[in-house]
Every structure is written in C-alpha cells, then in structure tokens.
Enzyme design. Structure first.
Site, PDB file in Angstrom:
ATOM      1  CB  CYS A 337      -0.852   0.176   1.431  1.00 22.89           C
ATOM      2  SG  CYS A 337      -1.950   1.600   1.341  1.00 22.89           S
ATOM      3  CB  CYS A 340      -0.691   2.606   4.117  1.00 25.09           C
ATOM      4  SG  CYS A 340      -2.216   1.979   3.460  1.00 25.09           S
ATOM      5  CG  ASP A 341       2.899   0.607   4.539  1.00 24.97           C
ATOM      6  OD1 ASP A 341       2.348   1.045   5.498  1.00 24.97           O
ATOM      7  OD2 ASP A 341       2.660  -0.639   4.137  1.00 24.97           O
TER       8      ASP A 341
END
Ligand SMILES: Cc1cc2nc3c(=O)[nH]c(=O)nc-3n(C[C@H](O)[C@H](O)[C@H](O)COP(=O)(O)OP(=O)(O)OC[C@H]3O[C@@H](n4cnc5c(N)ncnc54)[C@H](O)[C@@H]3O)c2cc1C
Length: 509
Positions: A337, A340-341
């Site tokens: 992701c 997200c990361d």
C-alpha cells in the site's frame, strides 16, 4: 492558524456536542513539532469552554492525552493528529466528554467486560487511510475500559523509535511491548485477536437459509439486499465486511456520488445491509462448499451453514510476486500500500514491482516522498496508460527496468535489496534498497472451492448471464468471477443480478 476556516467551522459544530469537561495533558518541548501541536491545541481549546489544558511530562514529547477531569483515560496522541488522524482527535474529544460512540451495544459490553492490563501503542502515518480505524477503535477501548490504554505514535515524528522497532508498515500495533498486528483492523477484529470474540457456537445451530451470501464486499452487500427485499431468509458470511473498498482511498467513479472514501462507503454498505433482516456473520472465513440436501458452507471454526442457494462473492486479493524474501520481509520492507507505507520510506531507495497502472501510479506517488524509485517490469514495455508513463518519465528520481524478472528480495532483519534477471541476457543484478512495493494485480479468492464449480485458468468462477455457476443453486458475483472488468459498480450490479438469478432458481425448484 493551523486549521482552515471550513474545517474550523465544522469542528465548532462538533465541539457543541461535547457533554462534559475534557482535560488535555500536554507534554511539549521547543521543537517545531511541539510548536505545531501547541498551536493546534490552543486553537481547539479556544473553541470550547469544556476543554482545559495542563502542562505535564509524558513518556513522549511532543504528545498529549485526552482525559476526563479527575480520571485519565489512557488516550494519548504522540505527534500532531492532523491529516487522516484529525477525525480520531475529534472523536476522542467527543467520546471522552461522554458522547456515545456509534458502535453496537454488544461490542461496548464486550469491551467493558475485558479484564487485565492492555497497553497499546500504534505507529501510524498521517497519510495512511487505513490507520484511523485502528486508532479510533483502540481509543474507544481505552475510553470504555480503565485497564486499556492507547498511544497513537506518528512514525514520521518519532522516526528513530519507529526505526528501532523496525516498523516499516502502518498501522503497526504493539500490545504490552510485543507486536500485536499490522494493517487495518476493525474493532471486532481487534477484540477477536485479544481472545474476546463473542460465542460462535450459535453458528452451528442456524436454520437453513434461502440465500446465503459468502463475502461482504460491494457484490455481497448488493446480493444480500436484493435477496432480502424478496422477503426470503437471507444470510451473509464474510471475513472482512467491506472487502477491497476498505483499502481504497478516494473513489470518484461510484456513479451519482462525486467523491467518497473507501472506509465511508464500506460503512454505508454495512448500514444498508442492516436495514433488512439479514443475518450478518462477520469475521468468519469459509473453507468448503458441498452440495447435499442443502448447499453446505463450512467455516474455519468448523460450523456448517446450510442454504437452498449460495452466492459466492469472495472478491480478490493482492497478487504476490512469489519470490524468496517476499513473505519473510512482509511489513519489514515489503509493502503493498503506497498511500499507507510510503512516508515510512522517506529519503530511502525503493522498488516497485509491476509496470501496470497501479504500479506506475505507486511509483509516481512514491517518487514525491522517497529518494529514488526503481520500477521493475517483466515485459519489454510498461503496460500503464501513456499519460501515466509520460508523468513517470518526467520525474528525475525514477529508474525504469523493463524485461526483467524479480528473483529475490534480500535482507537480514529487514529488506536490504532486490535481485533481478535481465531476461534477454539472463544476467542477474542486485540493487541495494530499503523497500519493495508489490503492484502486480489481483488474484481471485476462490482456492477454497476446489473443483466444486467451474473456474478459469486464472481461478475466476465462470458464471452465465444470470450469475449461475456450473453447480445448480450456486451463484457468483463480483471480482471472484470471470467478469472482464473489476469495479465497485460492476460488482454491485452483478451482485444484484446473482440475487435475482437465485430467487428465480428458488421459485422454479
Ligand atoms: C487499492 C484499490 C483501489 C480501487 N479503486 C477503485 C475505484 O476507485 N473505483 C472502483 O470502482 N473500483 C476500485 N477498486 C476495485 C473494487 O474495490 C473492486 O472491484 C470491488 O471491491 C470488488 O467487490 P467484490 O464484492 O467483488 O469483492 P471484494 O471487495 O474483494 O470483497 C470480497 C469479500 O469476500 C470476503 N472473503 C474473501 N474470502 C473469503 C472467505 N474464504 N470466507 C469468507 N469471506 C471471504 C472478504 O473478506 C470480503 O468481504 C479498487 C481496488 C483496490 C484494491
């Protein structure tokens, strides 16, 4: 001013809903993040007479806790909860003040009934759309149960701490100092992992259904609603209600809704399903289908559900690249992701495996955050749309490697490189880097079906125009089928189609 005027106006309305006084205990230094945090707190406190502020020394600086007057709740924010976490702050203020949360009463009772000491710490990034659900769930648990505390930690602010714990994916949650979970989790999932799941023995004694839907994404939700609206006994069993939508940030092609976000749409799906008398069984993984007198669906727990018809809508999941190191270093540098990361790899070198639309979108996104991005594409050309390719090639910190096969993701306790083979020369090369984002498409969740229904060589369930599979009484819809396009609106349409197909089958048989 930290908040823009529109957000401030909305916040003002929310703060009117506060029921009792709230005390913010603030631990600040002279660094710039502390100053930003103090500016935010001052602004919020100036908007409600129910909020007071006290300076203290907390384990982390900058941080602040949100408390009832005279009683610490254990809810702490380390960093500045803006971005996706601003809602978590607003909810914490309201819930600590006594405002009832929008959660089932049974869940509230479950939380209140937990005995023991549970100290949660969640590492998040402000750009992570999967993090607020976890933060909000853990905050609520802290508010409701005096034995539970939760600190949200912005990994970008507490970089050294996150790195010392090898946090390379968010949200990563620690419980009493040990890793508890990584990735999005609902409050029910957290409770189940803590061993506080509701009694599942009742599942074994369910009366047979007319229609049982397996999967709670857009296809399953739509199928269940269409079936229930025919007045027949309908059940829905799903591992993660909401499906892939939960992992989606902005949605702009759900026709008639100009813009929404995945978690919001997932919540609306569940709310709509709850409008009907549908038997919802969440957090249940199905492992087997067999046709006897009824169609039987066996759950991982061992319980068997029976139904006259079944609609399979188990969707799809990220495809793994399947090389050594991928599983070993998942969440230790191997990520799926970018939204997200990505922030955890700021200033680092990362690879993106996959040159389709999702891979190139990820590479463009990451190039704005990390030091360098290397794209690895198996085919001689990228498959992404030309507009995306043009944007990619305009970026100074991106290298594109085409016609290469990923061989291994290397590392010790976390990723330190990637090995690939140039397919024309068969020469194997190695690049030192710290992160690998796998973006090579999706694979249908249909392995559990074995040979019970016909599937394509890609594992997709073959359906006819009524959504019927090769096994009479079993229907399928959405991303798990051989539908050529995989989209929310298409899944919903096919869910409705399969439910009407199942109803037609019931009338005729
Ligand atoms: C990052 C991302 C962004 C996207 N963006 C968009 C977009 O902007 N617009 C758009 O239209 N589409 C978008 N999509 C595609 C869209 O999300 C899917 O097409 C849609 O969610 C498919 O719905 P579905 O119900 O078929 O399956 P899913 O959403 O995959 O749902 C499957 C359901 O089945 C459950 N399940 C799976 N296996 C089992 C089992 N063994 N037992 C019990 N339950 C099981 C899951 O837990 C889940 O509840 C995106 C997808 C991704 C990954």
């Amino acid at each position: 001013m930290v908040l823009d005027s529109e957000i401030k106006a909305q916040l003002n309305q929310y703060l009117q809903l506060m029921e009792n006084d709230v005390l913010l205990k603030v631990s600040a230094g002279s660094d710039t993040v502390s100053k930003d945090m103090l500016a935010l707190i001052d602004e919020i406190a100036s908007m409600s007479s129910k909020i007071t502020v006290e300076n203290v020394l907390l384990p982390r600086t900058p941080s602040f806790s949100v408390n009832r007057v005279g009683e610490d709740t254990g809810v702490t924010f380390a960093g500045v909860p803006l971005g996706h976490e601003f809602t978590s702050l607003v909810l914490a203020l309201l819930q600590v003040s006594g405002r009832a949360p929008k959660v089932d009463q049974s869940v509230i009772e479950q939380i209140k009934g937990i005995r023991g000491e549970y100290h949660f710490e969640s590492y998040i990034s402000l750009s992570c759309h999967n993090c607020p659900d976890v933060v909000q769930a853990l905050n609520l648990m802290s508010i409701l149960n005096p034995g539970i505390t939760h600190t949200m930690i912005d990994g970008a602010v507490f970089k050294a701490e996150a790195e010392s714990k090898n946090v390379m994916a968010v949200p990563t949650v620690y419980l009493n100092g040990e890793v508890f979970s990584s990735g999005r989790m609902s409050i029910e999932e957290i409770l189940a992992r803590m061993g506080s799941a509701p009694d599942s023995s009742e599942l074994a004694n369910k009366v047979p259904y007319d229609v049982l839907v397996v999967g709670g994404g857009p296809a399953g939700a739509s199928a269940a609603i269409y079936a229930a609206r025919k007045g027949i006994r309908t059940g829905i069993v799903a591992e993660r209600f909401g499906g892939q939508v939960l992992d989606t940030l902005g949605i702009e092609n759900f026709i008639s809704v100009k813009y929404t976000e995945g978690p919001q749409l997932a919540a609306s799906l569940e709310e709509h399903v709850k409008e009907y008398g549908i038997d919802i069984m969440k957090l249940q993984r199905v492992k087997r289908l067999e046709k006897k007198e009824f169609i039987e669906i066996e759950l991982e727990s061992g319980a068997v559900l029976k139904s006259k018809t079944v609609i399979i809508s188990t969707g799809a999941r990220w495809r793994n690249v399947g090389v050594p190191g991928e599983a070993e270093f998942k969440n230790k540098g191997v990520a799926y992701c970018p939204h997200c990361d990505g922030p955890l790899f700021a200033g680092k070198h990362v690879a993106v495996i996959g040159g389709g639309n999702s891979g190139i979108e990820a590479a463009i996104d990451l190039a704005g955050i990390v030091k360098h991005v290397t794209v690895l594409e198996f085919m001689p050309e990228l498959k992404a749309d030309s507009v995306l390719q043009k944007r990619l090639y305009s970026l100074p910190n991106v290298t594109v490697l085409k016609n290469v096969q990923t061989k291994e993701i290397t590392g010790t306790d976390k990723v330190n490189g990637i090995s690939y083979m140039e397919r024309d020369t068969e020469a194997v090369q190695h690049i030192e880097l710290q992160g690998v984002f796998v973006q090579i498409g999706l694979v249908p969740n249909t392995d559990w079906l074995g040979d019970t229904v016909e599937r394509t060589r890609f594992g997709e369930i073959v359906v006819d125009s009524h959504g019927a599979t090769s096994l009479p009484g079993v229907f399928a819809a959405g991303d798990c089928t051989n539908s050529p396009y995989k989209q929310i609106i298409i899944s919903m349409g096919s869910g409705a189609n399969a439910a009407l197909g199942a109803f037609d089958y019931l009338i005729r048989n």
